[in-house]
Design a protein around this motif. Structure first.
Motif, PDB file in Angstrom:
ATOM      1  N   PRO A   1       0.987  -9.559   4.342  1.00 42.27           N
ATOM      2  CA  PRO A   1       1.017  -8.311   4.330  1.00 42.27           C
ATOM      3  C   PRO A   1       0.747  -7.020   5.664  1.00 42.27           C
ATOM      4  O   PRO A   1       0.239  -7.368   6.427  1.00 42.27           O
ATOM      5  N   ARG A   2       0.928  -6.134   5.432  1.00 42.55           N
ATOM      6  CA  ARG A   2       1.301  -4.847   6.329  1.00 42.55           C
ATOM      7  C   ARG A   2       0.301  -3.847   6.589  1.00 42.55           C
ATOM      8  O   ARG A   2      -0.484  -4.182   5.394  1.00 42.55           O
ATOM      9  N   PRO A   3      -0.386  -3.849   7.375  1.00 40.53           N
ATOM     10  CA  PRO A   3      -1.245  -2.588   6.605  1.00 40.53           C
ATOM     11  C   PRO A   3      -0.666  -1.056   5.908  1.00 40.53           C
ATOM     12  O   PRO A   3       0.222  -1.131   5.674  1.00 40.53           O
ATOM     13  N   HIS A   4      -1.954  -0.989   5.386  1.00 35.85           N
ATOM     14  CA  HIS A   4      -1.632  -0.198   3.901  1.00 35.85           C
ATOM     15  C   HIS A   4      -1.533   1.264   4.309  1.00 35.85           C
ATOM     16  O   HIS A   4      -0.353   2.256   3.777  1.00 35.85           O
ATOM     17  N   ALA A   5      -1.573   1.677   5.110  1.00 33.30           N
ATOM     18  CA  ALA A   5      -2.189   2.833   5.871  1.00 33.30           C
ATOM     19  C   ALA A   5      -0.377   3.122   6.876  1.00 33.30           C
ATOM     20  O   ALA A   5      -0.029   1.985   7.360  1.00 33.30           O
ATOM     21  N   SER A   6      -0.051   3.945   7.008  1.00 36.87           N
ATOM     22  CA  SER A   6       1.459   4.594   7.357  1.00 36.87           C
ATOM     23  C   SER A   6       1.881   5.778   7.196  1.00 36.87           C
ATOM     24  O   SER A   6       1.380   6.450   5.759  1.00 36.87           O
ATOM     25  N   SER A   7       2.505   6.113   8.275  1.00 37.60           N
ATOM     26  CA  SER A   7       2.102   8.051   8.134  1.00 37.60           C
ATOM     27  C   SER A   7       3.522   8.253   7.739  1.00 37.60           C
ATOM     28  O   SER A   7       4.380   9.418   7.420  1.00 37.60           O
ATOM     29  N   SER A   8       4.694   6.770   7.352  1.00 34.86           N
ATOM     30  CA  SER A   8       6.964   7.352   7.312  1.00 34.86           C
ATOM     31  C   SER A   8       6.473   6.496   5.721  1.00 34.86           C
ATOM     32  O   SER A   8       6.256   6.219   5.638  1.00 34.86           O
ATOM     33  N   PRO A   9       7.250   7.800   4.647  1.00 33.12           N
ATOM     34  CA  PRO A   9       7.496   7.149   3.857  1.00 33.12           C
ATOM     35  C   PRO A   9       8.051   5.932   3.403  1.00 33.12           C
ATOM     36  O   PRO A   9       8.305   5.603   2.673  1.00 33.12           O
TER      37      PRO A   9
ATOM     38  N   GLY B   1       1.173  -1.216  -0.110  1.00 33.77           N
ATOM     39  CA  GLY B   1      -0.243   0.092  -0.260  1.00 33.77           C
ATOM     40  C   GLY B   1       0.503   1.593  -0.327  1.00 33.77           C
ATOM     41  O   GLY B   1       0.323   2.284  -0.593  1.00 33.77           O
ATOM     42  N   ASN B   2       1.888   1.179   0.685  1.00 35.90           N
ATOM     43  CA  ASN B   2       2.866   2.501   0.386  1.00 35.90           C
ATOM     44  C   ASN B   2       4.212   1.926   0.349  1.00 35.90           C
ATOM     45  O   ASN B   2       5.341   1.922   1.431  1.00 35.90           O
ATOM     46  N   PRO B   3       5.053   1.524  -1.275  1.00 28.88           N
ATOM     47  CA  PRO B   3       5.977   0.816  -1.416  1.00 28.88           C
ATOM     48  C   PRO B   3       7.142   1.730  -1.319  1.00 28.88           C
ATOM     49  O   PRO B   3       6.528   3.769  -1.274  1.00 28.88           O
ATOM     50  N   ASP B   4       8.389   1.962  -1.078  1.00 28.83           N
ATOM     51  CA  ASP B   4       9.162   1.988  -1.060  1.00 28.83           C
ATOM     52  C   ASP B   4      10.311   1.767  -2.053  1.00 28.83           C
ATOM     53  O   ASP B   4      10.814   0.905  -2.139  1.00 28.83           O
TER      54      ASP B   4
END
Length: 499
Positions: free
Chosen positions: A468-476, A430-433
């Protein structure tokens, strides 16, 4: 005196000799000589005293056998390369048919020379029947081989297009100086009860053109927020792909179908190439490496291919459940899976997830590649060719096939094949690096070029319990933890797949 008079009128030696002069002018002897001539050209001619013709036939036969043996034993790679070129397949087909006709003609002429004096209706019928059967026996393998060559030609022509994709292929340097060739392997889910094509299986095979060492780089189907290639696609989605409405949330497996439905994002590209062109550009942007070609295999067609090769032998560690109601089951154990079972082995997510499924898909591809031996391919060639025509599409130019054949032989002869999957906990879908993805891709390719051996443990691609981890994340860069990064090593398929 009568015999001398006959010979004096120019009759060929051996044709009108009395039966007791040779002991071979009865029906059994004549058929024996004909059979011998079928196995070694010129025997009947030499027996009849026709030395020049007999020696020439024997020399021609010996030359054909010698050339065949030398070619098969010493020049097998070159022969394999010729076998994927349309012009050579046409010549091979014509040559095999011509040889079959010549061989049958030698058999017929040999019987005419050695035929018995006693030409009753019985001997004529038996002799003609025996010669016809022998002609079929010597010609049938050549006709069958010509048929295989023609089927190969038709199949290759239907899958691979000539023209080099606008690039002239140099036979001395077909890779144009490239150290690696990158081929995107796609598994599509098109079917009679589905609309469009979603690419649920996506792996980039990065192959060293010198050694055949390969790194398989897999992205999950549910990757989100990925950048689009520069141009109209990025203009439409400047902050990452978001799909085409509430029914398409913007996952990686939707890109192929989106391009097919929106030609304006890939202007100037033919209809059949819109999906491949956009997914290739998208993959290249995510991984940071160019994508040269693609191969798309339809999932149902893949099952047909497995059935055509007689199934695939696999070790299934535990029962795999499939179906909307869990009504299907691929049972645990080492056994030969049918096309349907192999398809669900690679597709089922029941009681597991996308990432476990991705690992099984790699093992399935490995098993198919190893078991597609020449004997199995030849004995089931027609079925395999028909299934391939229905299942496979690609933009690999026909002119590059000989180079790919040589490369695949290196891969089969001991090249290292490692796998790296960008899945949780290494990468959050959900928030790939994406910087991390590109960095790990570069490291995996560099390690492959240095001949580094992959470490089999504890990599995400070999884990059977990754969630999988939760899609939401505050860190890029919350997509991976330090531990996950430490585990981000390519895994050898020989180690990660059960055997």
């Amino acid at each position: 005196m009568a015999w001398k008079a006959v010979r004096g009128r120019g009759t060929a030696p051996g044709e009108n000799q009395p039966p007791d002069a040779t002991g071979a002018r009865g029906l059994p002897g004549a058929l024996g000589l004909t059979l011998a001539s079928g196995l070694l050209w010129g025997v009947a001619h030499l027996w009849a005293g026709r030395r020049v013709a007999g020696i020439l036939l024997m020399a021609l036969y010996t030359a054909l056998v010698t050339v065949t043996v030398v070619a098969v034993t010493l020049f097998r790679p070159e022969l394999t390369g010729l076998a994927v070129q349309s012009d050579w397949l046409t010549r091979i087909t014509a040559g095999l048919l011509t040889l079959g006709i010549v061989w049958a003609a030698v058999v017929i002429r040999s019987y005419q020379i050695a035929r018995p004096f006693d030409r009753t209706a019985f001997t004529r019928t038996v002799g003609a029947t025996a010669v016809a059967v022998l002609c079929v026996l010597v010609s049938l393998p050549l006709v069958w081989a010509a048929h295989l060559a023609q089927v190969s030609n038709d199949t290759l022509s239907s899958i691979f297009q000539a023209g080099g994709n606008g690039r002239e292929i140099d036979r001395k340097d077909p890779w144009n100086g490239q150290r690696r060739v990158n081929v995107l392997l796609l598994g599509g889910d098109a079917g009679p009860n589905r609309v469009g094509v979603r690419t649920d299986s996506m792996t980039l095979a990065s192959v060293d053109t010198h050694t055949g060492d390969t790194v398989l780089l897999s992205l999950p189907r549910n990757l989100e927020s990925f950048p689009m290639p520069p141009g109209p696609a990025r203009d439409r989605f400047p902050y990452g792909f978001t799909g085409d409405g509430p029914q398409t949330p913007g996952l990686l497996n939707e890109v192929y179908e989106y391009a097919e439905n929106h030609p304006d994002v890939v202007p100037g590209v033919p209809k059949k190439q819109r999906g491949p062109e956009l997914i290739k550009g998208t993959f290249a942007g995510i991984l940071g490496v160019p994508v040269d070609y693609y191969i798309l295999v339809d999932m149902q067609g893949f099952a047909d291919l497995i059935d055509a090769m007689g199934g695939v032998r696999l070790t299934v560690p535990e029962d795999i459940v499939y179906g909307r109601l869990g009504e299907g089951r691929v049972k645990a154990g080492t056994r030969t899976l049918s096309g349907k079972e192999a398809l669900w082995y690679g597709r089922s997510r029941t009681n597991s997830d996308d990432y476990v499924r991705m690992g099984r898909q790699k093992c399935l591809l490995r098993a198919v590649a190893r078991q597609a031996d020449p004997q199995r391919v030849l004995t089931r060639f027609d079925q395999l060719a028909e299934a391939a025509r229905r299942a496979v599409s690609t933009d690999i130019p026909a002119e590059l096939l000989p180079a790919f054949v040589k490369l695949s032989s290196r891969m089969r002869d001991g090249a290292t094949i490692n796998s790296l999957q960008f899945v949780p906990p290494l990468i959050s879908t959900g928030n790939p690096d994406f910087d991390l993805i590109k960095s790990l891709t570069a490291k995996a390719i560099a390690a492959s070029e240095k001949g580094a051996t992959a470490t089999p443990s504890p990599s995400p691609s070999s884990s059977r319990s990754a969630t999988p981890r939760p899609h939401a994340s505050s860190s890029p860069h919350a997509s991976s933890s330090p531990d996950a990064r430490d585990q981000a090593k390519p895994v050898s398929l020989d180690e990660s797949c059960p055997s």
